[in-house]
Design an enzyme around this catalytic site. Sequence first.
Site, short mmCIF file in Angstrom:
data_model
loop_
_atom_site.label_atom_id
_atom_site.label_comp_id
_atom_site.label_asym_id
_atom_site.label_seq_id
_atom_site.Cartn_x
_atom_site.Cartn_y
_atom_site.Cartn_z
N SER A 65 49.13 77.25 14.33
CA SER A 65 47.89 78.01 14.25
C SER A 65 46.81 77.38 15.15
O SER A 65 46.99 77.32 16.36
CB SER A 65 47.43 78.13 12.79
OG SER A 65 46.51 79.18 12.63
N ASP A 244 54.37 87.80 12.57
CA ASP A 244 52.95 87.46 12.64
C ASP A 244 52.24 88.49 13.50
O ASP A 244 52.66 88.77 14.62
CB ASP A 244 52.80 86.06 13.24
CG ASP A 244 51.36 85.55 13.24
OD1 ASP A 244 50.46 86.26 12.74
OD2 ASP A 244 51.15 84.42 13.72
N HIS A 301 53.43 83.89 10.15
CA HIS A 301 52.59 82.87 10.77
C HIS A 301 53.04 81.46 10.40
O HIS A 301 52.96 80.54 11.23
CB HIS A 301 51.14 83.09 10.30
CG HIS A 301 50.13 82.29 11.04
ND1 HIS A 301 49.85 82.48 12.37
CD2 HIS A 301 49.30 81.29 10.62
CE1 HIS A 301 48.89 81.65 12.75
NE2 HIS A 301 48.55 80.91 11.70
#
Length: 327
Positions: A65, A244, A301
């Site tokens: 991330s 994602d 994610h």
Amino acid sequence: GAWNRIFGLLFIDNPIGTGFSIAASPQEIPRNQHDVAKHLFIAIKKFIKLDDLFKTRPIYVAGESYAGKYVPALGHYILTKNAMLPVSNRVNLAGVAIGNGITDPATQTTTHALNAYYSGFINDKQKEVLENLQKKAVELTQIGNWTQASNARDTVVQTLLDMTGFVSVYDFRRLVPYQDYLVAEFLTNMEVKKALGAKENIVFEACSDVVEDALTEDIMKSVRYMVDYLVRETKVLLYQGQCDMLLNVVSNEAWIKKLKWARQREFMEADRKVWRVNETSAGSVQKFEKLSHVVVLNAGHLVPADQPLNSQAMIEDWVLDRGLFAD
């Protein structure tokens, strides 16, 4: 699916002010990637000093991330510092791995509309609305209006959520968001804090609003140039969960195409090979020399949470140059 099955694993609460780490004041929290990397470099050097055996061990830096910035920043900082240090005092960086990372925000922001459209989640009219919002975010980035650019990106993401009805932009399949609050609950337990040596009065937060505020002007700044340097000097792994919708495969490929690297053309022309774990399809791997790009099937994610065994196989094979990661 733990990544420490055959490797030593060190987690660092980063930047200062996140997790169990303590910032003496909001002013101490880094506001740019250079300062983030400087703090991490000091932490790693201190850790290495704890045991002489650590000096010669290869170190791999991994994160996901927003660590799509932290990881390149630290890798770049290490290599730059190493060039000025005697061999005996260098950090033995062997590679960096980024999962579903934000690395080149403006480029990545331009992909939401097309990704959602060709995935069947929005129609032509909605695509046009998103494209106009994306354009505004990019324009604000180009003139260096960093806070407004970040706000404009947030508008793009929120509009996508409103259009699609996704429960989570992090994984379009989910009917409930990732339960990361369970991690915070676990780390709030007094016995856990005691075992980790954390102060009893500190409250663990999965994400710190204070740190986010400090980094507001950093959000839309690109660190792609750092990856340009890293891919020439060390192994680089980029991996994405297929589902994602925020920092997805398409957004990652968009900035990979812009890398300034002598072997860029060869990488782009390399085959994307089917990757299997225990004879079952797990995704795909595209590799040329030091750069590897992995798409992980049935993951969002948080790839290690969604596919623990497959992500374990991925990181082990990449580190050990096995299977599709072999030279």
